[in-house]
Scaffold this active site. Structure first.
Site, mmCIF file in Angstrom:
data_model
loop_
_atom_site.group_PDB
_atom_site.id
_atom_site.type_symbol
_atom_site.label_atom_id
_atom_site.label_comp_id
_atom_site.label_asym_id
_atom_site.label_seq_id
_atom_site.Cartn_x
_atom_site.Cartn_y
_atom_site.Cartn_z
ATOM 1 N N ARG A 137 32.129 -50.281 5.330
ATOM 2 C CA ARG A 137 33.061 -49.332 4.958
ATOM 3 C C ARG A 137 33.046 -48.429 6.399
ATOM 4 O O ARG A 137 31.863 -47.913 6.762
ATOM 5 C CB ARG A 137 32.425 -48.545 3.873
ATOM 6 C CG ARG A 137 33.221 -47.379 3.506
ATOM 7 C CD ARG A 137 33.330 -46.641 2.223
ATOM 8 N NE ARG A 137 33.897 -47.381 1.138
ATOM 9 C CZ ARG A 137 33.968 -47.084 -0.034
ATOM 10 N NH1 ARG A 137 33.834 -45.805 -0.328
ATOM 11 N NH2 ARG A 137 34.608 -47.712 -1.068
ATOM 12 N N ARG A 195 30.207 -46.401 -5.948
ATOM 13 C CA ARG A 195 30.376 -47.695 -6.549
ATOM 14 C C ARG A 195 30.349 -48.902 -5.898
ATOM 15 O O ARG A 195 29.672 -49.974 -6.128
ATOM 16 C CB ARG A 195 31.677 -47.478 -7.243
ATOM 17 C CG ARG A 195 31.984 -46.964 -8.601
ATOM 18 C CD ARG A 195 33.288 -46.323 -8.786
ATOM 19 N NE ARG A 195 33.239 -45.352 -7.842
ATOM 20 C CZ ARG A 195 32.763 -43.860 -8.146
ATOM 21 N NH1 ARG A 195 32.745 -43.757 -9.275
ATOM 22 N NH2 ARG A 195 32.957 -42.928 -6.970
ATOM 23 N N THR A 196 31.141 -48.801 -4.715
ATOM 24 C CA THR A 196 31.086 -49.865 -3.710
ATOM 25 C C THR A 196 29.741 -50.702 -3.118
ATOM 26 O O THR A 196 29.345 -51.637 -3.133
ATOM 27 C CB THR A 196 31.906 -49.839 -2.623
ATOM 28 O OG1 THR A 196 33.281 -49.236 -3.223
ATOM 29 C CG2 THR A 196 32.649 -50.941 -1.916
ATOM 30 N N LYS A 199 23.621 -40.389 17.536
ATOM 31 C CA LYS A 199 22.986 -40.298 18.967
ATOM 32 C C LYS A 199 24.335 -40.904 19.786
ATOM 33 O O LYS A 199 23.820 -40.750 20.997
ATOM 34 C CB LYS A 199 22.072 -40.954 19.107
ATOM 35 C CG LYS A 199 20.700 -40.147 18.193
ATOM 36 C CD LYS A 199 19.269 -40.992 18.637
ATOM 37 C CE LYS A 199 18.471 -40.821 17.379
ATOM 38 N NZ LYS A 199 17.447 -41.528 17.570
ATOM 39 N N HIS A 248 41.160 -52.047 0.987
ATOM 40 C CA HIS A 248 40.007 -52.067 -0.022
ATOM 41 C C HIS A 248 40.092 -53.169 -0.821
ATOM 42 O O HIS A 248 40.108 -53.204 -2.076
ATOM 43 C CB HIS A 248 39.776 -50.752 -0.813
ATOM 44 C CG HIS A 248 38.392 -50.582 -1.301
ATOM 45 N ND1 HIS A 248 37.454 -51.513 -1.459
ATOM 46 C CD2 HIS A 248 38.017 -49.417 -2.155
ATOM 47 C CE1 HIS A 248 36.452 -51.171 -2.023
ATOM 48 N NE2 HIS A 248 36.738 -49.749 -2.358
HETATM 49 N N1 CP Z 1 36.364 -47.311 -5.714
HETATM 50 C C1 CP Z 1 35.506 -46.786 -4.666
HETATM 51 O O1 CP Z 1 35.848 -47.382 -3.674
HETATM 52 O O2 CP Z 1 34.654 -45.978 -4.955
HETATM 53 P P1 CP Z 1 33.337 -45.473 -3.806
HETATM 54 O O3 CP Z 1 33.936 -44.749 -2.859
HETATM 55 O O4 CP Z 1 32.446 -44.643 -4.741
HETATM 56 O O5 CP Z 1 32.723 -46.671 -3.280
#
Ligand code: CP
Length: 318
Positions: free
Chosen positions: A115, A65-66, A93, A143
């Site tokens: 991320r 999603r993100t 590496k 998040h």
């Molecule tokens: N909600 C969320 O962070 O989903 P993903 O891990 O798929 O990005």
């Protein structure tokens, strides 16, 4: 395109966590997202706002999603976009995070969406490189864009976040979504409860000003919104036991449709995804009338457009 209310710029240069934002920042992001949401309803879902901006999406951890939502948001704003996945990069590496990012920045990147599995990775990066940093989830820490889209979805469905009661249910201990939601909802005037087994609720979490509940039915009876968090099955698979069995967890903390019907009041049912169907919620609940899970996903694009657009105002140009 600019938000028309009194605040038109964010108080921060980066989006590292909700903790750093003011309530005015959040309201500004929401007003800007309102404008972008109307753009997204048009046949041509694109604006030329960021034609001179290049964004790198750096994902050192899995995401569906993100990652897609940020990429779509950037493309809807006409930014140039490059994507990086740790699994296919020279990180394998032995290259360090800072070296990886400095090499990407040498290609004239203005903004980094990252991320990473390590809490504090986004803050660390912001101290070592000159680009604008957006935290797309750092380990068990924050998040921020998930919390913004969650609160925005509540505002959209209930008119306002202020005064609403939100129960965050499930694995609070390992959840970056929980901490960002707590900060965001409280800044907007909501009451927040966390609910789950004792082993999945951090000690002293009351010091953040949240209620703690260990009985699911009491949490559902109290709240206007239930935000169901994923049980992190990979931790159980890795041999760490936070509850005796998945079956027992489902019996005590899984939500099914009959529980929602017994409440005799409407509540919104949210989930950040990915869902374990049949664990934290049944399929009937996930796809049922209380669920706004796909509205959350839809709103994620407008929220991320707003965040990127507002932060891009602070990009230093030569
Ligand atoms: N909600 C969320 O962070 O989903 P993903 O891990 O798929 O990005």
């Amino acid at each position: 395109m600019k938000a028309t209310q009194e605040h038109s710029t964010l108080s921060v240069k980066h989006l590292l966590g909700i903790k750093d934002l003011t309530s005015e920042d959040i309201e500004l992001i929401f007003r800007q997202a309102d404008e972008f949401k109307s753009v997204l309803q048009r046949p041509i879902k694109k604006v030329p706002s960021l034609r001179d901006v290049t964004v790198a999406n750096l994902f050192f951890e899995n995401s569906t999603r993100t990652r897609l939502s940020f990429e779509l948001a950037e493309k809807r704003l006409s930014a140039d976009v490059v994507n990086f996945s740790a699994s296919t990069s020279s990180v394998k590496k032995g290259e360090t995070l800072v070296d990886t990012v400095k090499n990407i920045l040498a290609m004239k990147v203005d903004m980094v969406v990252m991320r990473h599995a390590s809490p504090g990775a986004a803050v660390f990066l912001s101290r070592h490189i000159p680009a604008v940093i957006v935290n797309a989830g750092d380990g068990t820490h924050e998040h921020p864009t998930q919390a913004l889209l969650d609160a925005y979805s509540i505002r959209e469905k209930l008119g306002s976040v202020k005064g609403k009661r939100v129960a965050i249910i499930g694995d609070i201990t390992h959840s970056r979504v929980a901490l960002s939601n707590i900060y965001c909802l409280q800044k907007l005037g909501a009451e927040v409860m966390v609910c789950g087994p004792t082993t999945l609720i951090p000690k002293h979490i009351e010091s953040l000003g949240v209620r703690v509940e260990h009985h699911l039915e009491r949490a559902l009876a109290w709240c206007d919104v239930a935000n169901m968090l994923r049980i992190q099955l990979e931790r159980q698979d890795a041999g760490v036991r936070y509850f005796p069995s998945l079956r027992e967890y489902v019996m005590q903390f899984g939500v099914d449709q009959s529980m929602l019907e017994k409440l005799n009041k409407p509540i919104l049912l949210m989930h950040p995804g990915p869902i374990n169907r049949g664990v934290e919620i049944t399929s009937e609940v996930a796809d049922g009338p209380n669920s706004i899970i796909l509205n959350q996903v839809e709103n994620g694009v407008a929220i991320r457009m707003a965040v990127i657009y507002l932060l891009a105002q602070g990009i230093q140009r030569d």
